[in-house]
Design an enzyme around this catalytic site. Structure first.
Site, short mmCIF file in Angstrom:
data_model
loop_
_atom_site.label_atom_id
_atom_site.label_comp_id
_atom_site.label_asym_id
_atom_site.label_seq_id
_atom_site.Cartn_x
_atom_site.Cartn_y
_atom_site.Cartn_z
N LYS A 37 0.84 -1.21 0.00
CA LYS A 37 0.00 0.00 0.00
C LYS A 37 0.87 1.26 0.00
CE LYS A 37 -4.34 1.61 1.84
NZ LYS A 37 -5.51 1.29 2.63
N GLU A 42 -9.11 1.13 11.85
CA GLU A 42 -10.28 1.24 10.96
C GLU A 42 -11.38 0.33 11.49
OE1 GLU A 42 -10.90 1.14 6.23
OE2 GLU A 42 -10.88 -0.84 7.15
P1 0O2 Z 1 -8.96 -5.30 3.44
O1 0O2 Z 1 -8.15 -6.53 3.34
O2 0O2 Z 1 -10.39 -5.57 3.84
O3 0O2 Z 1 -8.32 -4.25 4.29
P2 0O2 Z 1 -8.00 2.86 0.95
O4 0O2 Z 1 -8.20 1.93 2.13
O5 0O2 Z 1 -7.80 4.29 1.34
O6 0O2 Z 1 -6.94 2.35 0.00
P3 0O2 Z 1 -10.63 3.37 0.10
O7 0O2 Z 1 -11.42 2.70 -1.00
O8 0O2 Z 1 -10.60 4.85 0.11
O9 0O2 Z 1 -9.22 2.71 0.05
O10 0O2 Z 1 -11.17 2.92 1.52
P4 0O2 Z 1 -12.61 2.52 1.91
O11 0O2 Z 1 -13.60 2.98 0.91
O12 0O2 Z 1 -12.79 2.98 3.32
O13 0O2 Z 1 -12.56 0.91 1.82
C1 0O2 Z 1 -11.59 0.20 2.49
C2 0O2 Z 1 -12.06 -1.20 2.84
O14 0O2 Z 1 -13.49 -1.33 2.76
C3 0O2 Z 1 -11.54 -2.26 1.89
O15 0O2 Z 1 -10.30 -2.65 2.37
C4 0O2 Z 1 -12.59 -3.37 2.04
O16 0O2 Z 1 -12.39 -4.09 3.25
C5 0O2 Z 1 -13.86 -2.59 2.19
N1 0O2 Z 1 -14.51 -2.28 0.90
C6 0O2 Z 1 -14.59 -1.08 0.29
N2 0O2 Z 1 -15.27 -1.16 -0.84
C7 0O2 Z 1 -15.65 -2.44 -0.98
C8 0O2 Z 1 -16.41 -3.15 -1.98
O17 0O2 Z 1 -16.86 -2.61 -2.98
N3 0O2 Z 1 -16.58 -4.49 -1.76
C9 0O2 Z 1 -16.10 -5.14 -0.67
N4 0O2 Z 1 -16.33 -6.45 -0.56
N5 0O2 Z 1 -15.37 -4.50 0.28
C10 0O2 Z 1 -15.16 -3.18 0.12
P5 0O2 Z 1 -9.19 -3.29 1.44
O18 0O2 Z 1 -7.94 -2.53 1.67
O19 0O2 Z 1 -9.68 -3.41 0.03
O20 0O2 Z 1 -9.02 -4.75 1.98
#
Ligand code: 0O2
Length: 231
Positions: free
Chosen positions: A78, A164
């Protein structure tokens, strides 16, 4: 068990480099430990809320709590993807999801209730909230995301640690975990008909949430709620 090649490489490293490598390893372990402690604190807060709420209201708003600490490889991936300077200070300022806690609730109103109860605690600062329940993602993803900061008390003093917290209903969680598996299986190139099916399933999950909450309210004679984040 080291391979002979790895042993030869290590033998070729001079003493000072080896000492620097050990110091970096120790500092990385200490850095990651803080996140584990922060995560443990949030889990304890949620356990207390769950137990106390059950005792006081004869009702449990939390179905399940799970947690995960990112691996160092995943943190570094990341860091590279986001172009973050690879220093502990820059990482802790920018990568806010090293520690993650997921709370599953029965009803949408419980998701907001848990968030509001957690956010109201004196030693919890809310850094950011993304309300994907009120504003679902285009693919249908729903969940309440919060980055919170809690103080972790070490022998050297208190350090603020970000965690988070994702809060959602059982139906939202079921959908998100299937969607995640499908994305992983197709390496993000999901066929259009499957994507349509997922969007339809997200709608069905929302309807289920609405119906279940309505039945729950009717059974307990509760007024209609309009759950929201409290300032
Ligand atoms: P993991 O392994 O779960 O941690 P960023 O975190 O800043 O890179 P973003 O998109 O700004 O990215 O953050 P956001 O929107 O808060 O989403 C972060 C986490 O939410 C993701 O973590 C997923 O766990 C979940 N998430 C967000 N969108 C989706 C979606 O469309 N489908 C699913 N199933 N989960 C989602 P990571 O880092 O992807 O993975």
């Amino acid at each position: 068990m080291l391979t002979s090649r790895a042993r030869r490489t290590l033998e070729a490293v001079d003493g000072q480099t080896l000492a620097e490598m050990r110091a970096l390893r120790d500092e990385t372990e200490r850095f990651m430990m803080r996140y584990k402690f922060g995560m443990d604190e949030v889990i304890t807060k949620l356990s207390i809320l769950r137990e106390e709420f059950s005792q006081a209201h004869d009702y449990n708003p939390i179905e399940h709590v799970s947690s995960r600490l990112k691996t160092i490889d995943s943190v570094m991936e990341k860091v590279e993807r986001k172009g973050v300077e690879p220093s502990f200070e820059a990482i802790s300022e920018t990568i806010t999801d090293i520690a993650g806690v997921r709370v599953t609730c029965s009803f949408v109103s419980d998701a907001y209730r848990i968030f509001n109860l957690l956010a109201a605690q004196k030693d919890v600062s809310v850094v950011q909230v993304k309300d994907y329940i009120g504003n679902p993602k285009p693919n249908g993803y729903k969940s309440l995301h919060a980055i919170v900061e809690v103080p972790v008390f070490l022998s050297t003093g208190a350090v603020p640690v970000t965690v988070e917290v994702q809060i959602r209903t059982i139906a939202m969680d079921f959908w998100a975990s299937l969607e995640h598996k499908i994305y992983y299986k197709y390496d993000r190139q999901v066929p259009a008909e499957l994507l349509d099916g997922l969007t339809q399933a997200a709608r069905t999950a929302s309807e289920l949430d609405e119906n279940m909450e309505r039945l729950h309210r009717e059974a307990h004679g509760l007024p209609r709620a309009s759950p929201a984040i409290e300032a």
